[in-house]
Design a protein around this motif. Structure first.
Motif, PDB file in Angstrom:
ATOM      1  N   GLY A 280     -15.420 -17.591 -24.330  1.00 23.95           N
ATOM      2  CA  GLY A 280     -14.642 -18.785 -24.003  1.00 23.95           C
ATOM      3  C   GLY A 280     -14.058 -18.691 -22.607  1.00 23.95           C
ATOM      4  O   GLY A 280     -13.438 -17.685 -22.257  1.00 23.95           O
ATOM      5  N   GLY A 281     -14.305 -19.732 -21.827  1.00 19.27           N
ATOM      6  CA  GLY A 281     -13.788 -19.768 -20.456  1.00 19.27           C
ATOM      7  C   GLY A 281     -12.869 -20.950 -20.255  1.00 19.27           C
ATOM      8  O   GLY A 281     -12.952 -21.669 -19.272  1.00 19.27           O
ATOM      9  N   GLY A 282     -11.950 -21.171 -21.218  1.00 20.24           N
ATOM     10  CA  GLY A 282     -10.884 -22.163 -21.044  1.00 20.24           C
ATOM     11  C   GLY A 282      -9.700 -21.478 -20.357  1.00 20.24           C
ATOM     12  O   GLY A 282      -9.834 -20.397 -19.764  1.00 20.24           O
ATOM     13  N   ILE A 283      -8.548 -22.105 -20.467  1.00 23.96           N
ATOM     14  CA  ILE A 283      -7.353 -21.559 -19.805  1.00 23.96           C
ATOM     15  C   ILE A 283      -7.075 -20.136 -20.322  1.00 23.96           C
ATOM     16  O   ILE A 283      -6.828 -19.209 -19.547  1.00 23.96           O
ATOM     17  CB  ILE A 283      -6.140 -22.500 -20.024  1.00 23.96           C
ATOM     18  CG1 ILE A 283      -6.378 -23.823 -19.278  1.00 23.96           C
ATOM     19  CG2 ILE A 283      -4.833 -21.839 -19.573  1.00 23.96           C
ATOM     20  CD1 ILE A 283      -5.390 -24.934 -19.617  1.00 23.96           C
ATOM     21  N   GLY A 284      -7.160 -19.961 -21.654  1.00 22.88           N
ATOM     22  CA  GLY A 284      -6.874 -18.646 -22.237  1.00 22.88           C
ATOM     23  C   GLY A 284      -7.912 -17.606 -21.853  1.00 22.88           C
ATOM     24  O   GLY A 284      -7.569 -16.481 -21.470  1.00 22.88           O
TER      25      GLY A 284
ATOM     26  N   LEU B 238      -8.358 -12.149 -31.183  1.00 26.41           N
ATOM     27  CA  LEU B 238      -8.396 -13.571 -30.834  1.00 26.41           C
ATOM     28  C   LEU B 238      -7.249 -13.883 -29.890  1.00 26.41           C
ATOM     29  O   LEU B 238      -6.267 -13.147 -29.815  1.00 26.41           O
ATOM     30  CB  LEU B 238      -8.246 -14.421 -32.099  1.00 26.41           C
ATOM     31  CG  LEU B 238      -9.269 -14.190 -33.207  1.00 26.41           C
ATOM     32  CD1 LEU B 238      -8.861 -14.945 -34.463  1.00 26.41           C
ATOM     33  CD2 LEU B 238     -10.662 -14.621 -32.751  1.00 26.41           C
ATOM     34  N   LEU B 239      -7.353 -15.051 -29.278  1.00 28.59           N
ATOM     35  CA  LEU B 239      -6.348 -15.427 -28.273  1.00 28.59           C
ATOM     36  C   LEU B 239      -6.316 -16.946 -28.141  1.00 28.59           C
ATOM     37  O   LEU B 239      -7.333 -17.608 -28.313  1.00 28.59           O
ATOM     38  CB  LEU B 239      -6.821 -14.736 -27.009  1.00 28.59           C
ATOM     39  CG  LEU B 239      -6.252 -14.917 -25.649  1.00 28.59           C
ATOM     40  CD1 LEU B 239      -6.562 -13.654 -24.842  1.00 28.59           C
ATOM     41  CD2 LEU B 239      -6.822 -16.090 -24.943  1.00 28.59           C
ATOM     42  N   GLY B 240      -5.156 -17.507 -27.888  1.00 30.16           N
ATOM     43  CA  GLY B 240      -5.040 -18.949 -27.642  1.00 30.16           C
ATOM     44  C   GLY B 240      -5.319 -19.779 -28.886  1.00 30.16           C
ATOM     45  O   GLY B 240      -4.999 -19.382 -30.014  1.00 30.16           O
TER      46      GLY B 240
ATOM     47  N   ALA C 179      -1.303 -24.037 -24.139  1.00 35.12           N
ATOM     48  CA  ALA C 179      -1.871 -23.308 -23.001  1.00 35.12           C
ATOM     49  C   ALA C 179      -0.920 -22.184 -22.578  1.00 35.12           C
ATOM     50  O   ALA C 179      -1.359 -21.073 -22.246  1.00 35.12           O
ATOM     51  CB  ALA C 179      -2.127 -24.260 -21.840  1.00 35.12           C
ATOM     52  N   GLY C 180       0.377 -22.469 -22.610  1.00 34.83           N
ATOM     53  CA  GLY C 180       1.367 -21.455 -22.236  1.00 34.83           C
ATOM     54  C   GLY C 180       1.255 -20.223 -23.131  1.00 34.83           C
ATOM     55  O   GLY C 180       1.309 -19.081 -22.651  1.00 34.83           O
ATOM     56  N   GLN C 181       1.086 -20.444 -24.418  1.00 38.62           N
ATOM     57  CA  GLN C 181       0.967 -19.303 -25.331  1.00 38.62           C
ATOM     58  C   GLN C 181      -0.349 -18.557 -25.128  1.00 38.62           C
ATOM     59  O   GLN C 181      -0.403 -17.341 -25.284  1.00 38.62           O
ATOM     60  CB  GLN C 181       1.139 -19.765 -26.788  1.00 38.62           C
ATOM     61  CG  GLN C 181       2.548 -20.258 -27.097  1.00 38.62           C
ATOM     62  CD  GLN C 181       3.616 -19.241 -26.676  1.00 38.62           C
ATOM     63  OE1 GLN C 181       3.549 -18.071 -27.039  1.00 38.62           O
ATOM     64  NE2 GLN C 181       4.604 -19.683 -25.910  1.00 38.62           N
ATOM     65  N   ALA C 182      -1.417 -19.294 -24.772  1.00 41.13           N
ATOM     66  CA  ALA C 182      -2.690 -18.619 -24.475  1.00 41.13           C
ATOM     67  C   ALA C 182      -2.511 -17.709 -23.253  1.00 41.13           C
ATOM     68  O   ALA C 182      -3.021 -16.581 -23.222  1.00 41.13           O
ATOM     69  CB  ALA C 182      -3.786 -19.651 -24.229  1.00 41.13           C
ATOM     70  N   LEU C 183      -1.768 -18.185 -22.257  1.00 41.21           N
ATOM     71  CA  LEU C 183      -1.504 -17.354 -21.062  1.00 41.21           C
ATOM     72  C   LEU C 183      -0.687 -16.118 -21.449  1.00 41.21           C
ATOM     73  O   LEU C 183      -0.965 -15.002 -20.995  1.00 41.21           O
ATOM     74  CB  LEU C 183      -0.757 -18.176 -20.007  1.00 41.21           C
ATOM     75  CG  LEU C 183      -1.559 -19.299 -19.338  1.00 41.21           C
ATOM     76  CD1 LEU C 183      -0.640 -20.212 -18.523  1.00 41.21           C
ATOM     77  CD2 LEU C 183      -2.640 -18.724 -18.432  1.00 41.21           C
TER      78      LEU C 183
HETATM   79  C1  LIG Z   1      -3.287 -34.084 -25.868  1.00 41.51           C
HETATM   80  C2  LIG Z   1      -2.961 -32.647 -25.603  1.00 41.51           C
HETATM   81  C3  LIG Z   1      -1.937 -32.308 -24.733  1.00 41.51           C
HETATM   82  C4  LIG Z   1      -1.623 -30.973 -24.489  1.00 41.51           C
HETATM   83  N1  LIG Z   1      -0.613 -30.674 -23.630  1.00 41.51           N
HETATM   84  C5  LIG Z   1      -0.289 -29.377 -23.413  1.00 41.51           C
HETATM   85  C6  LIG Z   1       0.769 -29.057 -22.513  1.00 41.51           C
HETATM   86  O1  LIG Z   1       1.371 -29.935 -21.897  1.00 41.51           O
HETATM   87  N2  LIG Z   1       1.077 -27.732 -22.335  1.00 41.51           N
HETATM   88  C7  LIG Z   1       0.394 -26.728 -22.985  1.00 41.51           C
HETATM   89  O2  LIG Z   1       0.719 -25.550 -22.777  1.00 41.51           O
HETATM   90  N3  LIG Z   1      -0.619 -27.017 -23.844  1.00 41.51           N
HETATM   91  C8  LIG Z   1      -0.974 -28.303 -24.067  1.00 41.51           C
HETATM   92  N4  LIG Z   1      -1.995 -28.612 -24.911  1.00 41.51           N
HETATM   93  C9  LIG Z   1      -2.692 -27.516 -25.602  1.00 41.51           C
HETATM   94  C10 LIG Z   1      -3.734 -26.848 -24.714  1.00 41.51           C
HETATM   95  O3  LIG Z   1      -4.628 -27.797 -24.185  1.00 41.51           O
HETATM   96  C11 LIG Z   1      -4.512 -25.814 -25.515  1.00 41.51           C
HETATM   97  O4  LIG Z   1      -3.664 -25.046 -26.313  1.00 41.51           O
HETATM   98  C12 LIG Z   1      -5.259 -24.883 -24.567  1.00 41.51           C
HETATM   99  O5  LIG Z   1      -6.164 -25.614 -23.780  1.00 41.51           O
HETATM  100  C13 LIG Z   1      -5.984 -23.808 -25.365  1.00 41.51           C
HETATM  101  O6  LIG Z   1      -6.708 -23.018 -24.485  1.00 41.51           O
HETATM  102  P1  LIG Z   1      -7.795 -22.014 -25.046  1.00 41.51           P
HETATM  103  O7  LIG Z   1      -8.410 -21.379 -23.828  1.00 41.51           O
HETATM  104  O8  LIG Z   1      -7.212 -21.153 -26.101  1.00 41.51           O
HETATM  105  O9  LIG Z   1      -8.884 -22.913 -25.801  1.00 41.51           O
HETATM  106  P2  LIG Z   1      -9.814 -24.080 -25.276  1.00 41.51           P
HETATM  107  O10 LIG Z   1      -9.157 -24.862 -24.205  1.00 41.51           O
HETATM  108  O11 LIG Z   1     -10.297 -24.801 -26.477  1.00 41.51           O
HETATM  109  O12 LIG Z   1     -11.034 -23.311 -24.590  1.00 41.51           O
HETATM  110  C14 LIG Z   1     -12.051 -22.726 -25.346  1.00 41.51           C
HETATM  111  C15 LIG Z   1     -13.262 -22.535 -24.436  1.00 41.51           C
HETATM  112  O13 LIG Z   1     -14.244 -21.786 -25.139  1.00 41.51           O
HETATM  113  C16 LIG Z   1     -15.522 -22.378 -24.946  1.00 41.51           C
HETATM  114  N5  LIG Z   1     -16.313 -22.010 -26.116  1.00 41.51           N
HETATM  115  C17 LIG Z   1     -16.130 -22.408 -27.392  1.00 41.51           C
HETATM  116  N6  LIG Z   1     -17.030 -21.850 -28.190  1.00 41.51           N
HETATM  117  C18 LIG Z   1     -17.816 -21.055 -27.411  1.00 41.51           C
HETATM  118  C19 LIG Z   1     -18.927 -20.196 -27.676  1.00 41.51           C
HETATM  119  N7  LIG Z   1     -19.412 -20.060 -28.917  1.00 41.51           N
HETATM  120  N8  LIG Z   1     -19.496 -19.522 -26.628  1.00 41.51           N
HETATM  121  C20 LIG Z   1     -18.998 -19.658 -25.355  1.00 41.51           C
HETATM  122  N9  LIG Z   1     -17.951 -20.469 -25.056  1.00 41.51           N
HETATM  123  C21 LIG Z   1     -17.362 -21.137 -26.076  1.00 41.51           C
HETATM  124  C22 LIG Z   1     -15.224 -23.869 -24.834  1.00 41.51           C
HETATM  125  O14 LIG Z   1     -16.272 -24.562 -24.167  1.00 41.51           O
HETATM  126  C23 LIG Z   1     -13.918 -23.858 -24.049  1.00 41.51           C
HETATM  127  O15 LIG Z   1     -14.136 -23.874 -22.650  1.00 41.51           O
HETATM  128  C24 LIG Z   1      -2.339 -29.946 -25.157  1.00 41.51           C
HETATM  129  C25 LIG Z   1      -3.384 -30.277 -26.027  1.00 41.51           C
HETATM  130  C26 LIG Z   1      -3.689 -31.605 -26.250  1.00 41.51           C
HETATM  131  C27 LIG Z   1      -4.803 -31.938 -27.189  1.00 41.51           C
END
Ligand SMILES: Cc1cc2nc3c(=O)[nH]c(=O)nc-3n(C[C@H](O)[C@H](O)[C@H](O)COP(=O)(O)OP(=O)(O)OC[C@H]3O[C@@H](n4cnc5c(N)ncnc54)[C@H](O)[C@@H]3O)c2cc1C
Length: 388
Positions: free
Chosen positions: A7-11, A285-287, A301-305
């Motif tokens: 996973g290459g999201g914020i976390g 696991l994370l995020g 996102a803050g908790q993932a960081l």
């Molecule tokens: C409307 C809305 C508003 C929000 N506002 C805030 C806010 O103001 N502040 C805040 O802190 N948080 C906010 N959040 C929450 C925040 O967006 C998420 O908690 C955060 O993005 C989680 O990050 P993550 O990296 O854990 O997961 P994700 O962002 O879900 O990233 C997961 C990544 O993994 C990749 N992936 C998935 N499966 C696979 C696989 N099998 N192989 C390879 N890659 C894979 C995906 O493509 C994705 O890029 C909000 C959420 C929503 C819905």
């Protein structure tokens, strides 16, 4: 030690940078061909900006971050101010780090720019994880990555969680979030750079400045929707439906919704109950993969960081025994994130109370609270301060 982050999201990106800074051989796998975070803003409390600064990204963050002047809660019917907390000076003064709102693509770019060549592979979809004598991540292109540790940062529908710990379905909240970005020039004259939330029966609307220099206003409107649909940053919603949801709301809300002309996106809101276990001997696991939460504390996102920082610290302090390091990480983080998951769920009720005695009690409480005092435990949290 080799660490593969799925996973290459914020976390995931923050984890990859934390591990790299800690001296590990790290590879992040992202299934999208390009970084998937599009549009939209994200609020970063001082707990989150502190982590980004420690990752050495403070200067870049200062360029993309906007500090709303204050955090104002308003009454849905008439724009009456229920509470107004200082954000501009207060966060830095109290917690040693700012409260920023950022534009998601700019945050993802900042995190990705902090990684060395080859540490992220795009278009790399992980399909399975095997934990045993050897730990491996299998990919859709039939390649296999051997690793010491697998970190599942693959979001609410985590494959890593399902493969290592088992799974159940995510819970649909019966709410959706409409999101729109408005150029600042399109806003009613005199719009202040303030984080505002109007609370009303069954729904609420939040807006805040976002984008380097505060060039946009992010609008997020949370409304009821009994029928579930997929979460997606790209699913379009109808502007007329959004406006209809706020018929009869205050002049301030109507003026904002009248100013929307561009696309409106619609994201169905899901979460899960706190997960008791996150780790095995060779994976964790994370995020959102381990603590998905409704966005009503603006902390996902803050908790993932924070997770990323805590995990790297645990592994760094215990390189000889990674399994113990993963347990220590989980023990340090799980109760804290579970508390925020529960509070986020509770806000789903308290933000959306119908007018009546409970709503009056809530508003009296808000009027008495002059600062973000009730959230000190959240904003002060140092994820690298680990219990033994
Ligand atoms: C409307 C809305 C508003 C929000 N506002 C805030 C806010 O103001 N502040 C805040 O802190 N948080 C906010 N959040 C929450 C925040 O967006 C998420 O908690 C955060 O993005 C989680 O990050 P993550 O990296 O854990 O997961 P994700 O962002 O879900 O990233 C997961 C990544 O993994 C990749 N992936 C998935 N499966 C696979 C696989 N099998 N192989 C390879 N890659 C894979 C995906 O493509 C994705 O890029 C909000 C959420 C929503 C819905």
């Amino acid at each position: 030690m080799r660490v593969v982050v799925v996973g290459g999201g914020i976390g995931g990106l923050a984890a990859a940078r934390s591990m790299w800074l800690a001296g590990f051989d790290v590879l992040a796998l992202e299934r999208e061909a390009a970084f998937g975070e599009i549009g939209g803003g994200v609020q970063l409390g001082p707990n989150a900006t502190r982590v980004l600064r420690r990752l050495g990204l403070g200067a870049g963050l200062d360029k993309i971050g906007v500090t709303p002047r204050s955090f104002r809660l308003l009454r849905w019917a008439n724009d009456e101010v229920l509470s107004d907390y200082d954000l501009a000076g207060d966060a830095e003064r109290r917690y040693g780090s700012p409260y920023y709102t950022v534009y998601r693509p700019e945050l993802v770019e900042l995190l990705a720019s902090g990684l060395p060549e080859g540490a992220v592979r795009l278009g790399a979809s992980a399909t399975d994880v095997l934990i045993g004598d050897r730990n491996e991540v299998r990919l859709a292109d039939r390649t296999v990555e051997d690793t010491d540790i697998v970190v599942g940062a693959d979001g609410i529908h985590s494959m890593v969680r399902a493969a290592t710990l088992g799974d159940g379905p995510a819970r649909y909240s019966r709410m959706v979030a409409y999101r729109a970005i408005l150029p600042w020039e399109a806003l009613p004259a005199g719009t202040e750079p303030v984080l505002r939330s109007w609370l009303g029966p069954g729904r609420h609307l939040t807006c805040y400045p976002v984008g380097a220099g505060g060039r946009y206003l992010q609008l997020v409107a949370v409304v009821p929707e009994p029928i579930s649909s997929a979460e997606s940053w790209t699913a379009l919603g109808a502007l007329d439906d959004l406006r209809t949801h706020f018929d009869g709301w205050s002049p301030g809300v109507r003026a904002l919704l009248d100013a929307v002309t561009g696309p409106v996106y619609r994201w169905a809101l899901y979460d899960r109950d706190p997960l008791p276990r996150w780790s095995t001997a060779g994976s964790t696991l994370l995020g959102d993969a381990c603590h998905p939460m409704l966005p009503f504390m603006a902390q996902g996102a803050g908790q993932a960081l924070e997770d990323a920082a805590a995990l790297a610290a645990c592994l760094r302090q215990n390189t000889g025994d990674p399994a113990s390091a993963l347990t220590r990480y989980e023990v340090a983080r799980q109760p804290h994130t579970a508390r925020i998951q529960r509070l986020s769920w509770a806000n789903n009720t308290s933000f959306h109370l119908a007018d009546g005695p409970e709503q009056q009690l809530r508003d009296e409480g808000l009027a008495r609270s002059r600062t973000t005092e009730a959230l000190h435990w959240l904003y002060e949290n140092d994820p690298e301060h680990l219990p033994d």
